[in-house]
Design a protein around this motif. Structure first.
Motif, PDB file in Angstrom:
ATOM      1  N   TYR B 155       0.853  -1.199   0.000  1.00  0.00           N
ATOM      2  CA  TYR B 155       0.000   0.000   0.000  1.00  0.00           C
ATOM      3  C   TYR B 155       0.883   1.240   0.000  1.00  0.00           C
ATOM      4  O   TYR B 155       0.660   2.191  -0.740  1.00  0.00           O
ATOM      5  N   GLU B 169      -4.053   8.055  -5.198  1.00  0.00           N
ATOM      6  CA  GLU B 169      -5.313   7.337  -5.430  1.00  0.00           C
ATOM      7  C   GLU B 169      -5.058   5.840  -5.419  1.00  0.00           C
ATOM      8  O   GLU B 169      -5.814   5.065  -4.834  1.00  0.00           O
ATOM      9  N   ALA B 170      -3.947   5.442  -6.079  1.00  0.00           N
ATOM     10  CA  ALA B 170      -3.627   4.018  -6.159  1.00  0.00           C
ATOM     11  C   ALA B 170      -3.441   3.443  -4.762  1.00  0.00           C
ATOM     12  O   ALA B 170      -4.031   2.412  -4.404  1.00  0.00           O
ATOM     13  N   MET B 172      -4.454   4.582  -1.859  1.00  0.00           N
ATOM     14  CA  MET B 172      -5.678   4.643  -1.053  1.00  0.00           C
ATOM     15  C   MET B 172      -6.646   3.555  -1.458  1.00  0.00           C
ATOM     16  O   MET B 172      -7.216   2.856  -0.616  1.00  0.00           O
ATOM     17  N   LYS B 173      -6.816   3.414  -2.743  1.00  0.00           N
ATOM     18  CA  LYS B 173      -7.757   2.424  -3.254  1.00  0.00           C
ATOM     19  C   LYS B 173      -7.314   1.016  -2.856  1.00  0.00           C
ATOM     20  O   LYS B 173      -8.111   0.197  -2.401  1.00  0.00           O
ATOM     21  N   TYR B 174      -6.031   0.785  -3.021  1.00  0.00           N
ATOM     22  CA  TYR B 174      -5.482  -0.519  -2.690  1.00  0.00           C
ATOM     23  C   TYR B 174      -5.676  -0.798  -1.205  1.00  0.00           C
ATOM     24  O   TYR B 174      -6.093  -1.885  -0.803  1.00  0.00           O
ATOM     25  N   LEU B 176      -7.907   0.539   0.949  1.00  0.00           N
ATOM     26  CA  LEU B 176      -9.299   0.362   1.397  1.00  0.00           C
ATOM     27  C   LEU B 176      -9.830  -0.995   0.971  1.00  0.00           C
ATOM     28  O   LEU B 176     -10.365  -1.753   1.789  1.00  0.00           O
ATOM     29  N   LEU B 177      -9.649  -1.299  -0.321  1.00  0.00           N
ATOM     30  CA  LEU B 177     -10.169  -2.584  -0.794  1.00  0.00           C
ATOM     31  C   LEU B 177      -9.409  -3.739  -0.169  1.00  0.00           C
ATOM     32  O   LEU B 177      -9.979  -4.769   0.183  1.00  0.00           O
ATOM     33  N   TRP B 242      -9.472  -3.466  -8.193  1.00  0.00           N
ATOM     34  CA  TRP B 242      -8.435  -2.533  -7.760  1.00  0.00           C
ATOM     35  C   TRP B 242      -7.288  -2.444  -8.748  1.00  0.00           C
ATOM     36  O   TRP B 242      -6.637  -1.414  -8.880  1.00  0.00           O
ATOM     37  N   ASP B 245      -6.529   0.530 -11.563  1.00  0.00           N
ATOM     38  CA  ASP B 245      -6.213   1.842 -11.010  1.00  0.00           C
ATOM     39  C   ASP B 245      -4.870   1.839 -10.303  1.00  0.00           C
ATOM     40  O   ASP B 245      -4.093   2.780 -10.417  1.00  0.00           O
ATOM     41  N   VAL B 246      -4.607   0.769  -9.568  1.00  0.00           N
ATOM     42  CA  VAL B 246      -3.345   0.721  -8.832  1.00  0.00           C
ATOM     43  C   VAL B 246      -2.174   0.595  -9.804  1.00  0.00           C
ATOM     44  O   VAL B 246      -1.169   1.291  -9.668  1.00  0.00           O
TER      45      VAL B 246
END
Lengths: 548, 498
Positions: B155, B169-170, B172-174, B176-177, B242, B245-246
């Motif tokens: 992360y 964004e990458a 954060m998204k990684y 959270l999911l 995910w 985007d990541v």
């Protein structure tokens, strides 16, 4: 059947494969990009060296043996049952020879390329090496590697050096053939596993297995669809006109001359001997596809406005003869089909070179760009073109006649009506070829730009004359080639017969051997009497060696 | 009183089994400690230490542990929390290789982007330790802990380019999911514990050998949730959301490492849990893996077709590769498993090489990752274009490259298990995959970039680190494509000595 082959000291196939590949790598690494001319000269040298080895191979080949010769065996990936197995028999001998013969000419004919000539040379040499590998491999895995690797150089040859619509043509070519390969790969994996004994991709081992009928059917079609894409047989052919038209001259000559042959080679080497019962069952379908291809492509060829595209369609038509003769499953038919491959390779490559010579002058291969009357400014060119056009149309005394005649004889024996319909293809060939010649060369010179055209120069003659000489030589004396093909073909045909004997296949007839040495079999005979009659007729006409 | 007097049995500790992990962790801690004392201005020194740490761990694992574990049975240490066997040692060596490649890639990137903080290397080392412990974990809680070690590092690494919105964004998204699916996995572990009364993977197998469950619902649910948690890390469809985007937002060197490392770790855990622990439930988990494999191959390939960003396309390609590797697991045979291991090795090299090229072409801020930026690349950067083409062909599985052998061995594994449908769908997916790799190749070679003067002006720089990575990965991809026997043997031994 044992294929325990005669051993030999010369690793011919390995040399044929790796001389061009190593040459390509060395040229690629050592010659600077701006010295394309040097790379080109070296490339021609490497391919001539390979030609010398091919000639040596032809001389050293034992004409009486049906077995694999010059066999090379090394362990490669034992974990997966994969070996480095190479060998030459009558089926592959002349395909190797054709490859070795055409590649120096292709490189010679491409001297005028200005755009990254070094990369072009490297790709062509690489292609020569992998194509030799396709014909030399006797291990399914090894075969597939070479088979798939042919895609990469051809893709770049079309896509980078091709005509205006090259990208679409290149991608279409790649995807179509890769789709065929996908079937092939799945079938290869399955074959290796389902064959008796430990996992092995050695065809000499696999051939001992008598697969259950349904397995044979599935595997046969897995292999065959993969190969039919490459041949191409009519429903799978749509990539070919685009690829041929957009490819640079050397690319078209290679596609027509050698690349199409690897599909048929696969059918002879793998589909038929490994899955004989399914093959015999599929005979009517495949002969029908061949015949449909002959007639359909000939008709389409007549209506083309582009000389290159026209020749591309004649290619499909000629390959129809090859497939038809092959699936006649008679010695004559299969022999004829192999011979027809050689003949087609020579004449079609010759025609593509000829159209290419015009393209170099006018940058067009539209028939309208010739506009008629070119004979008056380029008499030699017109003469050679006429010769090749006659050869392609199957004029007796030239190679294609021998091939077409043999395939027709071979087919007529068991599939009379198919042969009769196919014979119209010969007539259509005369029409489209002569009409093409007429539209290009006869009459008044109507296109002003053509007035100042120079006739063929020495380099161009050096490319086309050897082809013309071979076309004539093989047409007059095909025996030298046929007697080398025959033992291996005979072995394949007898094996298929033996293996399909006594099964409850509806199409299988008891073995019948004619005095002329032609073994006849497998006919979807509508009536027994008619069948026998047809056979007698054919045999009396074609007993023994056929030479026109 | 008496209870207190009773000696608490100390857990059996056997540090020799985890020497490579100790080296990796120790190197990471060393870097952190050095940073606390004094910062060298040139992070190259830290990179060197990290690379040496990985190399030392890999060499120790290969020289010291590998002969031992392939000779005898697995050794369990720390009260059965970790297992040292051929399989785990194989993965440990692989993760060290991936680690070295990642360090080499990162050094020049960090300097170029002005992000040269040495903590990057510490995080790399910790994440690799996570991968290694995941392969060794013989206890479901251990699997979870190792997964979290790995994930948390990834992360942070994803968000390393903290000034860039996409990178934030990458990360954060990684996060959270990832946290969400970690919870799902933990939930699954609790169900498995509830159903069987044990967290030990070897003991799970014994439990199923001795007992027949009247109602498998609880255990099945637990198994399914654990598979979901791991499938998320693998980025298998439908748990792949995910990944695009990541992959697009995270720095290229991170992606080149993460794509391989996360797959290695999660597949390693899947192997161990499903084959060893839950082999009795094969009929239950096989369809799940079937579904994951088929969906990943098809959806990944199809969605990759419509991308316009190279990194995003590589994300979908990586999803489709996850599907191919899953074929090996779904085959549920030793051949399939060793095939999947082989695939993971080749993928590690291919993806590191591909992202090395993408990084060089992207230049500062990774501004050139769109397809448009690759137009006419061959004319500008012939060598980089040729190398990228080579990797694309390898990823597509063209013979002569390791990618082909890898596909071949997983198919062989599936054939061994009689899973013909998987082979069929796999070949179709491979053909679809050709399309999107070809699309990029067409752009690079067959179209001109005359309308892009900005690209023609600046040349891509290939620093020493990426140059070494490219040389190594190209060599490995060719070598494993032509002479795969050595590695196939190793993979076979690894599975045999499980």
């Amino acid at each position: 059947m044992t294929l325990a082959a005669a051993s030999s000291d010369m690793p011919f196939v390995t040399l044929l494969v790796f001389i061009p590949i190593v040459g390509a790598v060395l040229i690629g690494l050592l010659v600077p990009s701006r010295r394309g001319d040097l790379a080109h000269v070296l490339g021609v040298g490497v391919s001539l060296l390979n030609l010398a080895i091919v000639i040596w191979l032809l001389v050293a080949f034992d004409a009486d043996s049906a077995k694999f010769q010059f066999v090379e065996r090394s362990s490669w990936i034992p974990e997966l049952g994969i070996g480095y197995l190479m060998g030459v028999d009558g089926v592959s001998l002349f395909l190797l020879a054709l490859t070795g013969f055409l590649f120096p000419l292709m490189l010679l004919g491409s001297y005028h390329i200005r755009r990254r000539l070094k990369h072009f040379t490297v790709l062509v040499l690489f292609l020569e090496g992998v194509q030799m590998g396709v014909f030399g491999a006797t291990d399914l895995f090894l075969f597939f590697i070479f088979w798939e690797l042919t895609l990469v150089p051809v893709y770049f040859l079309i896509g980078y050096w091709g005509g205006p619509d090259r990208i679409r043509a290149a991608v279409k070519f790649f995807i179509f053939t890769a789709l065929g390969s996908a079937f092939l790969l799945a079938a290869i994996v399955a074959t290796g596993f389902l064959a008796d004994g430990p996992v092995s991709f050695n065809i000499n081992e696999i051939i001992k297995t008598d697969f259950p009928l349904w397995t044979q059917r599935i595997l046969f079609w897995g292999f065959t669809i993969g190969f039919l894409f490459k041949v191409p047989v009519v429903p799978f052919h749509s990539w070919l006109p685009d690829a041929h038209t957009e490819a640079p001259t050397a690319g078209s000559a290679d596609l027509a001359g050698v690349l199409l042959k690897i599909g048929v080679f696969g059918l002879i080497r793998f589909s038929i001997p490994l899955f004989p019962r399914a093959a015999v069952e599929a005979v009517p379908i495949l002969i029908a596809l061949g015949v449909v291809g002959i007639v359909y492509a000939a008709l389409v060829a007549m209506r083309q406005d582009d000389a290159k595209r026209l020749i591309a369609y004649t290619s499909i038509s000629h390959m129809g003869f090859v497939v038809m003769g092959l699936f006649a499953l008679t010695t004559t038919g299969v022999q004829g089909s192999i011979f027809q491959m050689l003949a087609h390779g020579l004449t079609t490559a010759g025609l593509f070179f000829l159209v290419g010579f015009f393209y170099d002058r006018r940058h067009s291969h539209e028939i309208a760009a010739f506009g008629g009357g070119v004979r008056t400014v380029m008499p030699v060119y017109a003469g050679v073109f006429l010769f090749m056009a006659f050869a392609s149309a199957g004029l007796p005394g030239l190679t294609n006649f021998v091939g077409e005649a043999l395939t027709l004889f071979g087919t007529f024996v068991g599939h009379r009506w198919f042969a009769i319909v196919a014979a119209t293809g010969v007539i259509l060939a005369g029409i489209y070829m002569l009409w093409l010649y007429q539209r290009l060369f006869n009459g008044e010179l109507t296109v002003e730009e053509n007035r100042g055209l120079k006739d063929l120069n020495a380099r161009e003659l050096a490319v086309i004359v050897p082809i013309a000489v071979l076309v004539l030589a093989l047409g007059i004396y095909p025996k030298w080639v046929l007697e080398r093909i025959e033992p291996s073909v005979d072995r394949i045909v007898t094996e298929v017969e033996r293996k399909t004997e006594g099964t409850d296949q509806e199409y299988v007839q008891p073995e019948q051997t004619s005095p002329g040495g032609i073994e006849v079999e497998t006919a979807p005979a509508p009536s027994e009497a008619e069948h026998d009659e047809a056979e007698d007729e054919a045999l009396s006409g074609t007993g023994g060696e056929v030479s026109p | 009183m008496s209870v207190l007097a009773q000696a608490i049995p100390a857990p059996q500790t056997d540090y020799t089994t985890i020497i490579p992990e100790l080296i990796v962790l120790g190197t990471g801690l060393l870097i952190v400690l050095m940073l606390a004392i004094r910062r060298f201005s040139n992070i190259g020194w830290y990179a060197l230490i990290a690379a040496l740490g990985f190399a030392a761990a890999g060499i120790v694992a290969y020289v010291d542990l590998w002969p031992e574990v392939t000779d005898g049975a697995a050794t369990y240490a720390f009260s059965g929390m970790v297992a040292a066997d051929g399989f785990s040692t194989f993965v440990v060596i692989l993760s060290c290789v991936a680690g070295v490649l990642a360090v080499l890639l990162a050094n020049s990137y960090l300097k170029r982007e002005g992000l040269d903080k040495a903590e990057y290397f510490a995080l790399l080392l910790f994440s690799a330790a996570g991968v290694q412990f995941m392969a060794m974990a013989n206890n479901l809680v251990m699997v979870f802990l190792a997964l979290e070690i790995l994930s948390v590092c990834l992360y942070v690494l994803s968000a390393w380019n903290r000034d860039k919105f996409a990178s934030q964004e990458a990360g954060m998204k990684y996060l959270l999911l990832g946290a969400y699916t970690s919870a799902i996995m933990l939930f699954g572990i609790s169900f498995l514990y509830g159903g069987t009364g044990t967290l030990n993977i070897a003991a799970l197998a014994q439990f199923f050998a001795r007992n027949v469950l009247e109602n498998q619902g609880l255990v099945f649910l637990g198994m399914a949730l654990v598979v979901v948690g791991l499938a998320f890390k693998i980025a298998a469809v439908p748990f792949h959301m995910w990944a695009p985007d990541v992959y697009q937002g995270a720095p290229a060197p991170v992606v080149g490492y993460m794509a391989a490392a996360a797959k290695i770790a999660a597949f390693a855990a899947l192997f161990r849990i499903l084959f060893l622990g839950l082999s009795a439930m094969e009929v239950d988990w096989k369809p799940l893996l079937w579904g994951l494999a088929i969906l990943s191959m098809i959806v990944g390939s199809l969605l990759a077709l419509v991308q316009s960003d190279v990194k995003r396309m590589m994300a979908y390609s990586s999803i489709s590769h996850a599907g191919f590797i899953a074929i090996g697991v779904a085959a549920a045979s030793a051949e399939g498993m060793s095939g999947a291991l082989f695939y993971l090795v080749t993928y590690t090299f291919m993806i590191a090489g591909a992202f090395a090229v993408i990084d060089c072409i992207g230049r500062k801020d990774e501004q050139y990752t769109k397809y448009e930026d690759y137009r006419g690349l061959f004319a500008r950067e012939p060598l980089l274009a040729a190398i990228l083409t080579f990797f694309l062909f390898a990823l597509a599985g063209i013979p002569g490259t390791s990618g082909f052998v890898a596909k071949f061995v997983v198919f062989e594994g599936a054939a061994e298990g009689g899973q013909w449908a998987l082979i069929g769908i796999g070949t179709v997916a491979a053909v679809i995959a050709l399309f999107f790799y070809l699309r990029l190749i067409v752009l690079m070679y067959m179209q001109d970039s005359t309308e892009r003067p900005d690209l023609a002006e600046t040349r891509a720089r290939v620093a020493a680190g990426p140059a070494v990575v490219l040389a190594v990965t190209v060599a490995a991809t060719v070598l494993l494509g032509i002479l795969p026997q050595g590695l196939l043997d190793m993979a076979g031994q690894a599975v045999f000595a499980l």
